[in-house]
Scaffold this motif. Sequence first.
Motif, mmCIF file in Angstrom:
data_model
loop_
_atom_site.group_PDB
_atom_site.id
_atom_site.type_symbol
_atom_site.label_atom_id
_atom_site.label_comp_id
_atom_site.label_asym_id
_atom_site.label_seq_id
_atom_site.Cartn_x
_atom_site.Cartn_y
_atom_site.Cartn_z
ATOM 1 N N VAL A 186 61.342 97.759 123.918
ATOM 2 C CA VAL A 186 60.222 97.336 123.093
ATOM 3 C C VAL A 186 60.733 96.444 121.969
ATOM 4 C CG1 VAL A 186 58.362 98.089 121.550
ATOM 5 C CG2 VAL A 186 58.944 99.461 123.572
ATOM 6 N N THR A 187 60.040 95.314 121.758
ATOM 7 C CA THR A 187 60.284 94.484 120.587
ATOM 8 C C THR A 187 59.145 94.709 119.610
ATOM 9 O OG1 THR A 187 61.522 92.779 121.788
ATOM 10 C CG2 THR A 187 60.502 92.123 119.714
ATOM 11 N N VAL A 188 59.479 95.104 118.389
ATOM 12 C CA VAL A 188 58.474 95.386 117.358
ATOM 13 C C VAL A 188 58.336 94.151 116.467
ATOM 14 C CG1 VAL A 188 57.780 96.899 115.478
ATOM 15 C CG2 VAL A 188 59.119 97.824 117.401
ATOM 16 N N ILE A 202 58.674 97.956 107.880
ATOM 17 C CA ILE A 202 57.914 98.829 108.784
ATOM 18 C C ILE A 202 58.285 98.585 110.252
ATOM 19 C CG2 ILE A 202 55.975 99.168 107.215
ATOM 20 C CD1 ILE A 202 54.428 97.066 108.755
ATOM 21 N N ALA A 203 58.729 97.369 110.585
ATOM 22 C CA ALA A 203 59.170 97.113 111.958
ATOM 23 C C ALA A 203 60.421 97.925 112.265
ATOM 24 C CB ALA A 203 59.431 95.622 112.163
ATOM 25 N N SER A 204 61.350 97.963 111.337
ATOM 26 C CA SER A 204 62.571 98.750 111.524
ATOM 27 C C SER A 204 62.267 100.244 111.585
ATOM 28 C CB SER A 204 63.557 98.476 110.383
ATOM 29 O OG SER A 204 63.986 97.137 110.409
ATOM 30 N N LEU A 205 61.318 100.689 110.789
ATOM 31 C CA LEU A 205 60.934 102.109 110.810
ATOM 32 C C LEU A 205 60.388 102.505 112.179
ATOM 33 C CD1 LEU A 205 59.221 102.542 107.314
ATOM 34 C CD2 LEU A 205 61.368 103.597 108.092
ATOM 35 N N LEU A 206 59.538 101.630 112.764
ATOM 36 C CA LEU A 206 58.998 101.953 114.082
ATOM 37 C C LEU A 206 60.091 101.888 115.139
ATOM 38 C CD1 LEU A 206 56.705 102.637 115.979
ATOM 39 C CD2 LEU A 206 56.158 100.200 116.126
ATOM 40 N N SER A 208 63.203 102.498 114.791
ATOM 41 C CA SER A 208 64.006 103.714 114.645
ATOM 42 C C SER A 208 63.292 104.918 115.240
ATOM 43 C CB SER A 208 64.306 103.953 113.168
ATOM 44 O OG SER A 208 64.996 105.171 112.976
ATOM 45 N N SER A 209 61.986 105.006 114.997
ATOM 46 C CA SER A 209 61.201 106.123 115.537
ATOM 47 C C SER A 209 61.196 106.101 117.061
ATOM 48 C CB SER A 209 59.765 106.052 115.006
ATOM 49 O OG SER A 209 58.952 107.043 115.591
ATOM 50 N N LEU A 210 61.044 104.906 117.629
ATOM 51 C CA LEU A 210 61.064 104.790 119.088
ATOM 52 C C LEU A 210 62.437 105.155 119.636
ATOM 53 C CD1 LEU A 210 59.004 101.488 119.522
ATOM 54 C CD2 LEU A 210 58.268 103.796 120.137
ATOM 55 N N HIS A 218 63.755 96.963 119.254
ATOM 56 C CA HIS A 218 64.373 95.973 118.372
ATOM 57 C C HIS A 218 63.312 95.407 117.439
ATOM 58 C CE1 HIS A 218 66.774 92.669 116.924
ATOM 59 N NE2 HIS A 218 65.948 91.775 117.423
ATOM 60 N N PRO A 219 63.524 95.457 116.116
ATOM 61 C CA PRO A 219 62.525 94.926 115.180
ATOM 62 C C PRO A 219 62.744 93.450 114.884
ATOM 63 C CG PRO A 219 64.257 96.029 113.951
ATOM 64 C CD PRO A 219 64.629 96.148 115.416
ATOM 65 N N ILE A 220 61.635 92.726 114.723
ATOM 66 C CA ILE A 220 61.692 91.320 114.322
ATOM 67 C C ILE A 220 60.613 91.085 113.272
ATOM 68 C CG2 ILE A 220 61.350 88.913 115.034
ATOM 69 C CD1 ILE A 220 62.392 89.590 117.748
ATOM 70 N N GLU A 221 60.992 90.491 112.153
ATOM 71 C CA GLU A 221 60.025 90.105 111.128
ATOM 72 C C GLU A 221 59.774 88.601 111.247
ATOM 73 O OE1 GLU A 221 61.397 91.420 107.337
ATOM 74 O OE2 GLU A 221 60.900 93.511 107.760
ATOM 75 N N ILE A 222 58.487 88.229 111.248
ATOM 76 C CA ILE A 222 58.084 86.854 111.522
ATOM 77 C C ILE A 222 57.481 86.218 110.279
ATOM 78 C CG2 ILE A 222 56.634 85.391 112.999
ATOM 79 C CD1 ILE A 222 56.407 87.779 114.919
ATOM 80 N N ASP A 223 57.781 84.946 110.067
ATOM 81 C CA ASP A 223 57.089 84.142 109.061
ATOM 82 C C ASP A 223 56.110 83.219 109.781
ATOM 83 O OD1 ASP A 223 58.416 85.092 106.733
ATOM 84 O OD2 ASP A 223 60.177 83.910 107.304
ATOM 85 N N LEU A 224 54.895 83.113 109.245
ATOM 86 C CA LEU A 224 53.877 82.287 109.901
ATOM 87 C C LEU A 224 54.236 80.808 109.899
ATOM 88 C CD1 LEU A 224 50.475 83.795 108.700
ATOM 89 C CD2 LEU A 224 51.528 83.990 110.950
ATOM 90 N N ARG A 225 54.778 80.320 108.803
ATOM 91 C CA ARG A 225 54.968 78.880 108.597
ATOM 92 C C ARG A 225 53.608 78.179 108.742
ATOM 93 N NH1 ARG A 225 59.482 80.252 111.688
ATOM 94 N NH2 ARG A 225 58.724 79.182 113.542
ATOM 95 N N ASP A 226 53.480 77.231 109.644
ATOM 96 C CA ASP A 226 52.201 76.521 109.787
ATOM 97 C C ASP A 226 51.382 77.055 110.963
ATOM 98 O OD1 ASP A 226 52.733 74.813 107.646
ATOM 99 O OD2 ASP A 226 53.906 73.462 108.921
#
Length: 279
Positions: A186-188, A202-206, A208-210, A218-226
């Motif tokens: 799973v990619t979070v 919160i992505a890392s927390l999930l 870890s829980s999984l 694996h957690p990924i934090e995304i920036d919207l940009r445009d």
Amino acid sequence: MITIRRTYMPLSTYPQAVPDEAIRSAAGFAAALGGTVDVTTFSVDIPRVQSPLASLVIDIPALVQAAEDKSKAECVRLETLVRGVAAAAAMNCASRKVLLSGVFEAAAAEARYYDLAVLPWSKEEATARDVIEAVVFGSGRPTILVPQSGHTTSKLEHIAVAWDASRVAARALGDALPLLVPGGRVTVLTVRDEKPLAGASIASLLASSLGKRGITAHPIEIDLRDRTIAQALQETTLAEGAQLLAMGGFGHSRIRDFVLGGATTGVFDDLRLPVLLSH
């Protein structure tokens, strides 16, 4: 305990069905999930309106009958189409005739008897979107939308989950995990700059829980940009090689009050891969 997964796929035929390739993609994806796939094609019963004056200009009863006959014939054709999908040995087909105004509610009501619904998506056909919204918001069951070129013939080994720690996101996660094969991953995905989040990392927390449940995540934090949130989530899912994006369905069907969340609207308008929506 569920021993046989039952998947539901409703197909409207009026005023016309979604493109054949979209239906093939949805049927192929549904078959790849395993279990049985029940397809219901809906023909329409158009109420007759008495208007002697109008009948002097055009034969309205004949036009109505022709439309009903075309809808019925399309049901037969679509049943043949889905039965021809590879690996669809467990594909069951049935046809129902319903009032023109009752197609969407009938599809939502039938979906409640299944584990999930899989629907073909089409940008061109407004009726396809109406059926999707009715099932997503009215069935209480998870619904997977499949674009014309988005089916898979293999089991789900990698899914992505849009995570903001909300109730609907948690429900989407719970609905998607049973579709993942043993040993799958799973990619979070969390979008950082779209709205205030419930907390940091919160992505890392999930993830870890999984992991504590034996699921590789694996957690990924995304920036919207445009980009819109729907674009960002789908683009990242595709870049990571996930076969399915699971997310909460925010809002209410436009059939009722025209209010949809931004991510949900974006997916409805521009679907790029199979997306599971839970509401």
